[in-house]
Scaffold this active site. Sequence first.
Site, PDB file in Angstrom:
ATOM      1  N   SER A 108       0.768  -1.231   0.108  1.00 14.95           N
ATOM      2  CA  SER A 108       0.103   0.053  -0.053  1.00 14.95           C
ATOM      3  C   SER A 108       0.798   1.363   0.093  1.00 14.95           C
ATOM      4  CB  SER A 108      -0.837   0.122   1.168  1.00 14.95           C
ATOM      5  OG  SER A 108      -1.685   1.169   1.397  1.00 14.95           O
TER       6      SER A 108
ATOM      7  N   ASP B  68      -5.868  -0.270  -9.331  1.00 13.70           N
ATOM      8  CA  ASP B  68      -7.110   0.715  -9.707  1.00 13.70           C
ATOM      9  C   ASP B  68      -7.480   0.537 -10.942  1.00 13.70           C
ATOM     10  OD1 ASP B  68      -7.175   1.995  -7.119  1.00 13.70           O
ATOM     11  OD2 ASP B  68      -5.993   3.787  -7.875  1.00 13.70           O
TER      12      ASP B  68
ATOM     13  N   ARG C  56     -14.367  -4.285  -4.957  1.00 13.45           N
ATOM     14  CA  ARG C  56     -14.433  -4.152  -6.637  1.00 13.45           C
ATOM     15  C   ARG C  56     -14.411  -5.519  -7.182  1.00 13.45           C
ATOM     16  NH1 ARG C  56     -10.608   1.179  -7.205  1.00 13.45           N
ATOM     17  NH2 ARG C  56     -12.083   2.592  -6.978  1.00 13.45           N
TER      18      ARG C  56
END
Length: 440
Positions: free
Chosen positions: A167, A319, A350
Amino acid sequence: MTSAGLTAQRGGPLRGRVRAPGDKSISHRALIFGALARGTTRIEGLLEGDDVKRTAAAMAAFGATVERLGVGSWRVEGQGGFSEPDDVIDCGNAGTGVRLIMGAAAGFPISATFTGDASLRGRPMNRVMKPLTEMGAVFACRTGGRLPLTLRGGNLTRIDYRLPEPSAQVKSAVLLAGLNAAGGAGVIEPEPTRDHTERMLRAFGAVVEVEDRDGARHINLAGGQTLTGTRIVVPGDPSSAAFPLVAALITPGSEVTVEGVLLNVLRTGLFTTLVEMGADLTISNLRDEGGEQVGDVTARHSAMRGVDVPPERAPSMIDEYPILAVAAAFAEGPTHMRGIGEMRVKESDRIRLMAQGLAACGIGVQEEAEGLIVVGAARANHPAAGGARVVTKGDHRIAMSHLVMGLAAEAPVSVDEPGMIATSFPGFVQMMRGLGGELA
Ligand code: S3P
């Protein structure tokens, strides 16, 4: 567009040259670094999406002077530190905004309370609170490490933190806290993530050491360094450029060029994958802008085939999996995306929402705990059925991905909350219409 939703339907080819909106990651950082620095920072090409505007407002609340001079052109007058805000900081939908600001604020002897919209209030903040607590910050938060939370900063000491998950937000929070920690901070990344924080720290005059050793990236920042205001030119966002480019790849007769796209290798996993799938993607006018590599990317309608996307590629395209899943729906044979568990803690889950949306549009799809398999078409370019109204749970990338699919599917595709697109790509609808896309 109505408040009831937005619909995309198949029309003619998409053609034209457009400019990608400013990179979201770099835009947040430019404002935060400018506020932490002493002196004037001039930013050109700032993304004026809702997420970044929240960060601009937050920086004013922490004591910086933040002024919009014109389209994408901003001035930040930093105080060389943060002062205590007199109200709650609302970061809206922005995980990057809240996590990086928490890191920056932790270095100062102030209290600040953070919140966000329903999506952000559901996302894990433990990943940032854990290292910042080890450094000496104190938090009170909702059960499960959720917002709203209150941070009390100051008197931090060094940490050498090995990231448990790849991250860049956590890495950045630790480094920003390290600026004002005794002894600074070190971060060890087993899997390299986007390095905009390291690059921007240097642009603001800090010394950051980066070394690849023992199979990991070691980043070291000495404490007590001051930042000096500078000029930042924000390159175009590859995560946004992905939408018009994939739209061109799947829509017959199309050719679209997106100019000025950031091509930092820690962000280009989608382009690598699309080329492996047989996409006709070309890069021209490769240049250096403000310490980052940028180029113009052209996509032409292509016959693509499914591929296996390796897990180690995930940080460089985390993303972009939703829009990759759309490209995969028009490719021949299956595409297997592995090692993408982080997708479940983004603005929405997602993996789940793409699986549901694609299935509703007639595409074979299989959800895994940390993966997604898109079965693909029997032959390349066979259009997806479409014909669904897709639930986006307010996730901008879920909305844009399905709208792109609708431009090439047999039947129109609608999304329920198109207003959220403005968090990252306020000009999306106009841009796609300008290229010939039918969105209404
Ligand atoms: C970002 C890092 C990524 C990405 C997000 C922006 C950043 O999040 O998904 O959109 O600017 O550092 P994680 O750090 O949670 O992977």
